[in-house]
Scaffold this motif. Sequence first.
Motif, mmCIF file in Angstrom:
data_model
loop_
_atom_site.group_PDB
_atom_site.id
_atom_site.type_symbol
_atom_site.label_atom_id
_atom_site.label_comp_id
_atom_site.label_asym_id
_atom_site.label_seq_id
_atom_site.Cartn_x
_atom_site.Cartn_y
_atom_site.Cartn_z
ATOM 1 N N SER A 293 0.848 -1.186 0.000
ATOM 2 C CA SER A 293 0.000 0.000 0.000
ATOM 3 C C SER A 293 0.888 1.242 0.000
ATOM 4 O O SER A 293 2.084 1.179 0.303
ATOM 5 N N MET A 294 0.300 2.374 -0.323
ATOM 6 C CA MET A 294 1.027 3.646 -0.273
ATOM 7 C C MET A 294 1.556 3.901 1.143
ATOM 8 O O MET A 294 2.674 4.388 1.323
ATOM 9 N N ALA A 295 0.751 3.563 2.150
ATOM 10 C CA ALA A 295 1.171 3.784 3.536
ATOM 11 C C ALA A 295 2.407 2.963 3.874
ATOM 12 O O ALA A 295 3.334 3.444 4.540
ATOM 13 N N GLN A 296 2.441 1.701 3.393
ATOM 14 C CA GLN A 296 3.603 0.850 3.671
ATOM 15 C C GLN A 296 4.835 1.332 2.910
ATOM 16 O O GLN A 296 5.952 1.300 3.430
ATOM 17 N N LEU A 297 4.655 1.774 1.655
ATOM 18 C CA LEU A 297 5.779 2.322 0.895
ATOM 19 C C LEU A 297 6.394 3.516 1.627
ATOM 20 O O LEU A 297 7.621 3.678 1.663
ATOM 21 N N LYS A 298 5.546 4.343 2.215
ATOM 22 C CA LYS A 298 6.024 5.514 2.964
ATOM 23 C C LYS A 298 6.886 5.078 4.144
ATOM 24 O O LYS A 298 7.950 5.666 4.403
ATOM 25 N N GLU A 299 6.470 4.053 4.855
ATOM 26 C CA GLU A 299 7.251 3.562 5.999
ATOM 27 C C GLU A 299 8.601 2.995 5.557
ATOM 28 O O GLU A 299 9.626 3.217 6.213
ATOM 29 N N ILE A 300 8.598 2.237 4.456
ATOM 30 C CA ILE A 300 9.869 1.692 3.948
ATOM 31 C C ILE A 300 10.821 2.828 3.589
ATOM 32 O O ILE A 300 12.007 2.808 3.946
ATOM 33 N N ALA A 301 10.293 3.838 2.889
ATOM 34 C CA ALA A 301 11.118 4.971 2.482
ATOM 35 C C ALA A 301 11.715 5.677 3.700
ATOM 36 O O ALA A 301 12.920 5.985 3.736
ATOM 37 N N GLU A 302 10.885 5.913 4.717
ATOM 38 C CA GLU A 302 11.375 6.604 5.908
ATOM 39 C C GLU A 302 12.426 5.776 6.641
ATOM 40 O O GLU A 302 13.430 6.307 7.133
ATOM 41 N N GLY A 303 12.210 4.449 6.694
ATOM 42 C CA GLY A 303 13.182 3.577 7.351
ATOM 43 C C GLY A 303 14.520 3.563 6.623
ATOM 44 O O GLY A 303 15.592 3.602 7.252
ATOM 45 N N LEU A 304 14.464 3.505 5.298
ATOM 46 C CA LEU A 304 15.705 3.516 4.510
ATOM 47 C C LEU A 304 16.440 4.844 4.677
ATOM 48 O O LEU A 304 17.669 4.881 4.822
ATOM 49 N N GLU A 305 15.676 5.926 4.655
ATOM 50 C CA GLU A 305 16.311 7.241 4.773
ATOM 51 C C GLU A 305 16.993 7.390 6.135
ATOM 52 O O GLU A 305 18.136 7.859 6.219
ATOM 53 N N ARG A 306 16.325 6.958 7.192
ATOM 54 C CA ARG A 306 16.898 7.093 8.527
ATOM 55 C C ARG A 306 18.063 6.139 8.775
ATOM 56 O O ARG A 306 18.916 6.390 9.613
ATOM 57 N N SER A 307 18.097 5.017 8.063
ATOM 58 C CA SER A 307 19.172 4.034 8.290
ATOM 59 C C SER A 307 20.537 4.586 7.911
ATOM 60 O O SER A 307 21.561 4.163 8.452
ATOM 61 N N GLY A 308 20.566 5.518 6.942
ATOM 62 C CA GLY A 308 21.825 6.083 6.493
ATOM 63 C C GLY A 308 22.607 5.196 5.547
ATOM 64 O O GLY A 308 23.701 5.556 5.110
ATOM 65 N N HIS A 309 22.058 4.009 5.211
ATOM 66 C CA HIS A 309 22.779 3.063 4.359
ATOM 67 C C HIS A 309 22.380 3.192 2.892
ATOM 68 O O HIS A 309 21.305 3.681 2.560
ATOM 69 N N ARG A 310 23.296 2.741 2.038
ATOM 70 C CA ARG A 310 23.024 2.727 0.601
ATOM 71 C C ARG A 310 21.950 1.684 0.298
ATOM 72 O O ARG A 310 21.888 0.642 0.958
#
Length: 484
Positions: A293-310
Amino acid sequence: MEETTTTTIVMYPAPGIGHIISMVELAKLLILQQQQHFSITILLSTGFFDNPSIDSYINRISTSHPSITFHRFPSVTALIRSNTQSLAATGFKFIKSNNINVESKLRQISQTSVIKCFIIDLFCSSAMEIASTMGIPVYYFFTSGAAVLALYSYFPKIHSETTASFIEMVGVDIVAPGNASLNAVLMPEMVLDREDPAYWEMLYMCEHISLAKGIVVNTFLELETIAVKAIVDGTCFPDLGSNPPPIYCIGPLIADPQQPDEAKDNKDCLSWLDKQPSKTVVYLCFGSRGSFSMAQLKEIAEGLERSGHRFLWVVKRPIQEHLGMNQVHDTTVEFELNSVLPSGFIERTKERGLVVRSWAPQVEVLSRESVGGFVSHCGWNSVLEGVVAGVPMIAWPLYAEQHVNRNVMVEDMKVAVAVEQREGDMFVSGEEVEKRVRELVDSERGREIRETSLKLKDMARDALGKFGSSTKALSNLVQTWNDN
């Protein structure tokens, strides 16, 4: 001069490009193994899960492997899925409706050839009796792993011990030989609801596993020792005693995925990967149909951004939340990445991340030196591809038998960490995504998983070597046909 009788192997995959490709890969392996003493005929149904890429694929295989021929059944169009019938129930009904075509073709082939065996996908069990009454030995080709095979083999026993639907058994664990315990509500969808005709078709299918002359499995002995032992010892066939059908572990069989029209554009990700440092990129892809869902995509994006990893992230067209299924069946619909991801995400992460739409060349991606982790939906082909590449994984199961595979990856193989999913809707928070990415890349546990992954990579290569377990299993399988 008397004409020499030809010998052939007939194969029957379940509908869908994925099942067809897996069966073709087995056919190619058999031809390589037995120096073309047999020809191979592959039967294809028409009218359910058809895909335009199937025709171009079989044309290509027919040209490159002339000893493999394909026979397409006439289209079965009488089946129209109703709103009250599950997709799985429709699929089983469709396969059954082709039994008349299977019988006709087997009889036709028998007039000019000796059919050494009939290799069928497990979902095509309704065709078993047809071949058996004609005296043709029937073998199963199981495209998932040994743990799922052990669970399915034991399923008739589980069925007999309860009258409730698994979907209602919240908090109840299912225990099957060769498997870790599994929450009942995480059983494969097709068996969740006893009111669904697909449940009873699955029961029929599982009851017939023990009747096969042998079971060919896309795994290798060293990868799933616990599950393979449960099958060989017969503990998952409680009614058979100690005489289960022989199992032939011939994997890992890795098939090149079909490349969509935009493949050239999406292969640009390979040159991007080649510019990244060693073992620094986390690759996220959820199979050919896995979506969110769009809501889940948003969470994945935020998690990746905060992780700091490539990261390299394959994003598919979002699903409609009210459907409650994490998969899309039509992946050709166009959409804009910027419209489904948080505002500014792609721009903010462009120095360390790359998002591609719909598809990436997964086998090639996983082989890149820069890839240090794989967030996977735990589909069996993806699991094997991760193992062969020696890449540690984050297990995020979505549907089908993927929760079973998740348990094997985490608890038996020890090549993965698992995401915590919210009970009920299986939602995963951005904090959880960040936590698991950091755990895999930065922690001591992640280092141990990387070491285990590299050991299994070597084992996978050795299994397919000259004296490897899978090579021996395939040779034994072919020998049984030569002896008959």
